[in-house]
Design a protein around this motif. Structure first.
Motif: not given
Lengths: 484, 176
Positions: A155, A3, A112, A160, B45, B48-50, A107-108, A110, A164
């Motif tokens: 994605s 990504q 979101s 992925d 945070r 995970s990115n899932e 990305s480390q 996240n 994100f």
């Protein structure tokens, strides 16, 4: 990691594209805005392939981007725009590294945030590579706009779950563009670069420490995307008039296309700024044609396609409303085409901003008469959210106050462009509630989120007005400054 | 003289505007953490990115069509055994399970497997991912230990639905 590479690829492509304007635009701006162009080209590319019923796959998108790179390279060689100085190269590399670091961090860590809408954007996006623009996908796009689902659809190609790191990338672009353009515009008005820089940094810190702005940098939705594209286009148009550089109009128009595709109702909010651009009469007719016509034509095609694909499903954008949007866009084409006619240029265009605002005020007044309770509820909710429940802290209060007092300062010269643009935006925000359920209290309300689109412009307007109005000096003679 | 007065006024106003903005900045910084604790949707945070962690953080009730990407996430390339009547009751589509869920095959079964209370206890004690839907149904996604096994069974127990990889079946005492 895929990504990060993908988004860096979009950034690199965007920088390569915007280097075409290197003779007129600063390399700093090119470095800051790269991601915006890359993301927009991805969305436009995907949309066009799917509308033409061509396969939307990683291979077809790669081929499309290769063709675009070849085309851009030819233009670079023709215009010799690939030649940049060593210093400019260092700027670009530094900014690319900053962008890369932010993407890796995103990305480390996240952060979101998602609501039901966010999940719908993601899931719709993930359906696109499998189903294309099937009817059920079109229903979602006709309800929420096409930009974010198209971006999220990548994605699937990347393996992925969702994209994100895109929201922080847009947030970073907004921050960079805000600092750069604010100090550039204030620099023109104040004749004091250091003061312009200080005001730009201070106001930028206020904007980017406001909770709801930070929140939206991680909230998977369209608002931070709209905010950055709208800010760039509005400032681009203003600078086009002051600096007399055609590239600003083109950059502004491409940016306005990004804004218009991000949300369904965005073209309606974009039109006042477009009308203001045309009404100045300062932009060469040829530039107006080559920049505005493709923008309007693409939007009309997209809305016609949406309307045809959706059918009779009951949606926010039903058939009559789609036709109304298309009608307004077509009227704008007619306005552009006839903007060269002498009597229109002389008698209509100069008064157009005032006519537009007057009509909007009248329309909103009629709406209040027809649905008083509905409209009052929406207005009260907007105010309550701005003051208390919208997670804005005191930012809206402070800058509304600054703008308000500046309007009443004796001898104040006010930037008509910003005045009409901001007023029209706020009136339209209220007007669209007429066609839906009233707005609701809380951060998630769409009007509250859409205030993000106009806040950076309002802050800039506050900064422009105050020193200029009180001092009475420093106003650039070429600006579109007129008494309101 | 007039210009000097104008300059002074200008400086005063710039200082005032800067002070107002400075105050706004300080307010933003001090109020940030308290606003961030307001309700469900906060900056924090994700584990995970899932997608499933985003689902959980969103606290949005799951819709049927949202389940396919999660199935892809957990069981990409597997074969799903599912009681035929469950396809209708869960509003799942074989076509979408194959395309969006990325399952190799979907095999309808005439009847489902019964789970005993001990089985339920055992399954719930495992480290599985859970998401609930708008209509109250709860899906449990049990991660495959041996991905080569490649088969998953969907089992219903009241309002709970368990995606159980085939290699777990011998540990269960219920029967088909």
């Amino acid at each position: 990691m895929s990504q990060v590479l993908f988004l860096m690829g979009l950034y690199g492509f965007g920088v390569y594209f915007s280097l075409l304007f290197t003779r007129q635009l600063a390399v700093l701006l090119i470095g800051i805005s790269g991601f915006l162009w890359g993301a927009l080209f991805w969305v436009l590319g995907g949309m066009t392939l799917l509308m033409l019923q061509l396969p939307y796959t990683s291979t077809s998108m790669a081929i499309l981007f290769i063709i675009l790179v070849i085309g851009i390279s030819l233009l670079h060689f023709k215009n010799k725009t690939w030649q940049i100085s060593r210093r400019e190269m260092i700027y670009l590399i530094t900014m690319a590294l900053v962008f890369l670091v932010v993407l890796i961090l995103a990305s480390q860590y996240n952060l979101s945030i998602a609501s039901t809408d966010s999940i719908i954007y993601i899931v719709t996006g993930r359906r696109i590579p499998y189903e294309g623009f099937s009817q059920s996908v079109m229903v979602e796009l006709a309800d929420r706009g096409g930009f974010l689902p198209l971006l999220q659809s990548a994605s699937v190609f990347l393996g992925d779950d969702y994209i994100f790191a895109a929201q922080p990338a847009f947030g970073l672009s907004l921050a960079g563009i805000y600092f750069y353009l604010t100090q550039r515009i204030l620099g023109h008005l104040l004749n004091d670069k250091r003061l312009a820089l200080s005001l730009s940094i201070l106001s930028g810190l206020v904007l980017f420490s406001t909770y709801f702005v930070v929140f939206q940098t991680f909230y998977i939705h369209t608002n931070i995307i709209c905010a950055v594209y709208l800010f760039l286009s509005v400032c681009g148009f203003w600078l086009a008039s002051v600096e007399e550089k055609d590239s600003w109009v083109i950059v502004g128009m491409i940016s306005l296309l990004g804004f218009s595709l991000a949300r369904l109702e965005s073209p309606v909010f974009a039109l006042p700024f477009l009308v203001l651009l045309i009404s100045w009469g300062k932009i060469p007719y040829r530039i107006l044609l080559v920049s505005i016509l493709p923008y309007l034509t693409y939007l009309i095609i997209w809305y016609l396609y949406l309307s045809r694909g959706v059918g009779d499903v009951d949606l926010t954008l039903d058939q009559p409303r789609t036709l109304a949007v298309i009608g307004v866009l077509a009227a704008c084409i007619i306005l552009v085409l006839f903007s060269k006619v002498n009597w229109i240029k002389r008698w209509v265009l100069p008064h157009l901003p005032m006519i537009m605002l007057g009509v909007l005020v009248l329309v909103v007044a009629i709406m209040f008469i027809q649905k008083p309770e509905h409209m009052y509820t929406s207005m009260k909710v907007i105010l309550k959210n701005v003051l208390e429940s919208g997670r804005w802290g005191i930012t809206w209060v402070v800058f509304s106050f600054l703008v308000f007092i500046s309007l009443f300062w004796p001898g104040s010269l006010r930037e008509a462009y910003f005045f009409y643009g901001i007023s029209s935006f706020l009136l339209l925000l209220l007007a669209i509630s007429y066609f839906r359920v009233p707005y609701r209290v809380g951060w998630g309300d769409s009007a509250n989120r859409m205030l993000t689109h106009i806040l950076p412009i309002l802050i800039l307007y506050g900064l422009i007005n105050l020193p200029q109005g009180i001092s009475g000096w420093g106003i650039h003679e070429k600006s579109m400054t007129t008494k309101v | 003289m007039i210009e000097s007065q104008s300059r002074t006024r200008f400086r005063i106003i710039v200082v005032m505007v800067s002070l107002i903005m400075g105050g706004n900045l300080l307010f933003n910084l001090f109020s940030f953490s308290s606003i961030n604790q307001a309700d469900l949707w906060n900056l924090r945070r994700l584990p995970s990115n899932e997608l499933i962690d985003l689902y959980k953080a969103s606290s949005a009730p799951l819709r049927t069509e949202w389940i396919y990407p999660v199935i892809e996430d957990f069981y990409d390339g597997s074969t799903l055994y599912i009681p035929a009547d469950m396809m209708d009751s869960l509003d799942l589509s074989v076509e979408l399970l194959r395309t969006r869920g990325r399952l190799v095959e979907v095999i309808p079964l005439e009847s489902g497997m019964e789970l005993s209370e001990r089985d339920i206890e055992y399954l719930l004690s495992m480290d599985n991912d859970v998401i609930s839907t708008k209509n109250g149904k709860v899906y449990h996604f049990i991660e495959m230990v041996d991905e080569a096994a490649g088969s998953v069974l969907l089992i219903e127990h009241e309002i709970q639905f368990f995606f159980i990889p085939a290699d777990f079946l011998p540990d269960l005492e219920g029967g088909l």
